[in-house]
Every structure is written in structure tokens, then in C-alpha cells.
Design a protein around this motif. Structure first.
Motif, PDB file in Angstrom:
ATOM      1  N   GLN A   1      34.127  38.315  23.807  1.00 33.47           N
ATOM      2  CA  GLN A   1      35.051  39.366  24.234  1.00 33.47           C
ATOM      3  C   GLN A   1      36.128  38.734  25.114  1.00 33.47           C
ATOM      4  N   PRO A   2      37.368  38.727  24.678  1.00 33.80           N
ATOM      5  CA  PRO A   2      38.418  38.131  25.505  1.00 33.80           C
ATOM      6  C   PRO A   2      38.681  38.970  26.758  1.00 33.80           C
ATOM      7  N   ALA A   3      38.888  38.308  27.848  1.00 31.96           N
ATOM      8  CA  ALA A   3      39.165  39.006  29.106  1.00 31.96           C
ATOM      9  C   ALA A   3      40.562  39.623  29.044  1.00 31.96           C
ATOM     10  N   GLY A   4      40.713  40.787  29.657  1.00 28.14           N
ATOM     11  CA  GLY A   4      42.019  41.430  29.716  1.00 28.14           C
ATOM     12  C   GLY A   4      42.444  42.094  28.425  1.00 28.14           C
ATOM     13  N   ASP A   5      41.509  42.361  27.531  1.00 30.96           N
ATOM     14  CA  ASP A   5      41.828  42.932  26.234  1.00 30.96           C
ATOM     15  C   ASP A   5      41.855  44.463  26.259  1.00 30.96           C
ATOM     16  N   TYR A   6      41.421  45.070  27.369  1.00 30.49           N
ATOM     17  CA  TYR A   6      41.353  46.525  27.479  1.00 30.49           C
ATOM     18  C   TYR A   6      42.749  47.139  27.481  1.00 30.49           C
ATOM     19  N   LYS A   7      42.923  48.191  26.704  1.00 33.38           N
ATOM     20  CA  LYS A   7      44.178  48.964  26.690  1.00 33.38           C
ATOM     21  C   LYS A   7      43.869  50.357  27.251  1.00 33.38           C
ATOM     22  N   VAL A   8      44.699  50.847  28.121  1.00 32.23           N
ATOM     23  CA  VAL A   8      44.494  52.140  28.749  1.00 32.23           C
ATOM     24  C   VAL A   8      44.351  53.219  27.678  1.00 32.23           C
ATOM     25  N   GLY A   9      43.277  53.995  27.769  1.00 30.69           N
ATOM     26  CA  GLY A   9      43.035  55.088  26.846  1.00 30.69           C
ATOM     27  C   GLY A   9      42.385  54.713  25.530  1.00 30.69           C
TER      28      GLY A   9
END
Length: 51
Positions: free
Chosen positions: A40-48
């Protein structure tokens, strides 16, 4: 942790704070290792993205 490092940290933190600091460092390390395992790459989260 060496005795010197512990002594230097004890100048700034009390015993409870040192326990919390070491525990949180170990937890972050564990999460980082899990991210490597599942790739899981770090910082891959997108809001919503989950709602």
C-alpha cells in the motif's frame, strides 16, 4: 535504546511519556511494515474515497 539515549530523553520526558513515545514509535513501525507487506503506497488516500 542505549543508556545514553534514554538519559538524554529523560531530560525532556517523564517515565510515562517515555513509555508512550516508545510505544507509539513501535506502533508506527508496525504499520509501516504492514504497508510494505500489502504494498500500500503511503499518501494514496483521496478525500471521500470511502464514502
Amino acid at each position: 535504546m542505549t543508556d545514553e539515549v534514554r538519559a538524554r530523553a529523560a531530560e525532556h520526558f517523564d517515565e510515562d511519556q517515555l513509555v508512550a513515545l516508545v510505544s507509539l514509535t513501535a506502533l508506527i513501525n508496525a504499520f509501516n511494515r504492514l504497508n510494505v507487506i500489502v504494498q500500500q503506497p503511503a499518501g494514496d488516500y483521496k478525500v471521500g474515497q470511502f464514502g
